[in-house]
Enzyme design. Sequence first.
Site, PDB file in Angstrom:
ATOM      1  N   ASP A  67       0.817  -1.212   0.000  1.00 26.47           N
ATOM      2  CA  ASP A  67       0.000   0.000   0.000  1.00 26.47           C
ATOM      3  C   ASP A  67       0.855   1.268   0.000  1.00 26.47           C
ATOM      4  OD1 ASP A  67       0.955  -0.388   2.577  1.00 26.47           O
ATOM      5  OD2 ASP A  67      -0.996  -0.691   3.487  1.00 26.47           O
ATOM      6  N   ASN A 136      -7.659  -2.694  14.323  1.00 29.49           N
ATOM      7  CA  ASN A 136      -9.059  -3.035  13.988  1.00 29.49           C
ATOM      8  C   ASN A 136      -9.116  -4.240  13.039  1.00 29.49           C
ATOM      9  OD1 ASN A 136      -8.177  -1.966  11.589  1.00 29.49           O
ATOM     10  ND2 ASN A 136      -9.609  -0.238  11.544  1.00 29.49           N
ATOM     11  N   HIS A 138      -7.320  -4.659  10.276  1.00 30.23           N
ATOM     12  CA  HIS A 138      -7.081  -4.408   8.847  1.00 30.23           C
ATOM     13  C   HIS A 138      -5.761  -5.014   8.377  1.00 30.23           C
ATOM     14  CE1 HIS A 138      -5.070  -0.307   9.821  1.00 30.23           C
ATOM     15  NE2 HIS A 138      -4.133  -1.020   9.227  1.00 30.23           N
ATOM     16  N   GLU A 143      -9.832  -1.819   5.313  1.00 31.09           N
ATOM     17  CA  GLU A 143     -10.467  -1.510   6.588  1.00 31.09           C
ATOM     18  C   GLU A 143     -11.699  -2.396   6.807  1.00 31.09           C
ATOM     19  OE1 GLU A 143      -8.971   0.305   8.602  1.00 31.09           O
ATOM     20  OE2 GLU A 143      -8.369   2.269   7.846  1.00 31.09           O
TER      21      GLU A 143
HETATM   22  C1  GLP Z   1      -0.678   0.481   8.588  1.00 36.18           C
HETATM   23  C2  GLP Z   1      -0.298  -0.339   7.351  1.00 36.18           C
HETATM   24  C3  GLP Z   1      -0.514  -1.818   7.581  1.00 36.18           C
HETATM   25  C4  GLP Z   1       0.102  -2.222   8.902  1.00 36.18           C
HETATM   26  C5  GLP Z   1      -0.583  -1.494  10.028  1.00 36.18           C
HETATM   27  C6  GLP Z   1      -0.056  -1.865  11.402  1.00 36.18           C
HETATM   28  O1  GLP Z   1      -2.000   0.842   8.611  1.00 36.18           O
HETATM   29  N1  GLP Z   1      -1.025   0.058   6.191  1.00 36.18           N
HETATM   30  O2  GLP Z   1       0.054  -2.536   6.497  1.00 36.18           O
HETATM   31  O3  GLP Z   1      -0.026  -3.612   9.076  1.00 36.18           O
HETATM   32  O4  GLP Z   1      -0.360  -0.110   9.832  1.00 36.18           O
HETATM   33  O5  GLP Z   1       1.098  -1.148  11.667  1.00 36.18           O
HETATM   34  P1  GLP Z   1       2.081  -1.383  12.868  1.00 36.18           P
HETATM   35  O6  GLP Z   1       2.893  -2.552  12.500  1.00 36.18           O
HETATM   36  O7  GLP Z   1       2.880  -0.132  12.957  1.00 36.18           O
HETATM   37  O8  GLP Z   1       1.244  -1.612  14.075  1.00 36.18           O
END
Ligand code: GLP
Length: 242
Positions: A67, A136, A138, A143
Amino acid sequence: MRIYRAKNYQELSRKAANIISAQVIIKPNCVLGLATGSSPIGTYKQLIEWYNKGDLDFSEVKSVNLDEYRGLGIESDQSYVYFMHHNFFDHINIKPENINLPNGKNPDAAAECARYEKVIESLGGIDLQLLGIGRNGHIGFNEPGSAFERLTHCVDLTESTIEANKRFFASADDVPRQAYTMGIQSIMHARRIVLIASGEDKAQAVHDAFFGPVTPEVPASVLQLHQEVYLVADEAALSLVK
Ligand code: GLP
């Protein structure tokens, strides 16, 4: 699904890196689906360490990232393209032409998402997709409520994601409101999936994703239908799993 219970973040990172390095050794020209966020940073560090020791060669590896924020490019240190260069690509011998991310600077969302799906297809699909998980549930930026059949698309970020990701920006107002993300279907087409989760604030999401019903309300729950998923999590993230 295989679950690896790690004692802590360091052990988790080593295990995830171990699965990825095995993939690269077995198929040197593999396609790695990569992720951003704080969760994979340790995994990338471990891979860089093994690369520096001469144990890994990324010269034929191709990458596709999950992404990117809409509107951000490499000049912004909050962009995912910057993150990937800073935390991984600039430290290994992957060829620049083999690196792929959605182009956040392309204002034409439909064209960019179609282009990105074609890129994945032209590479022959993803051999191994690395994922983190949002609080959440995702994955990528899919989402809660995202249809399982979606390919790469443009999403409106939820308040909870903006809130969770604002730590990387000067303020919540600076977090982009939209992103380009691989869809659930694009992710499910990957031949192998490794999801990493660390810390207590991921415990509910991990529980619901892997031990609750399969529902678009918990996007990661779709992974229960995938034939080769590795959940690599530390004890805190697994604390709600019996
Ligand atoms: C973002 C990214 C996700 C990632 C998520 C969790 O929203 N788009 O790909 O998995 O954050 O991030 P973290 O690993 O910092 O908790």
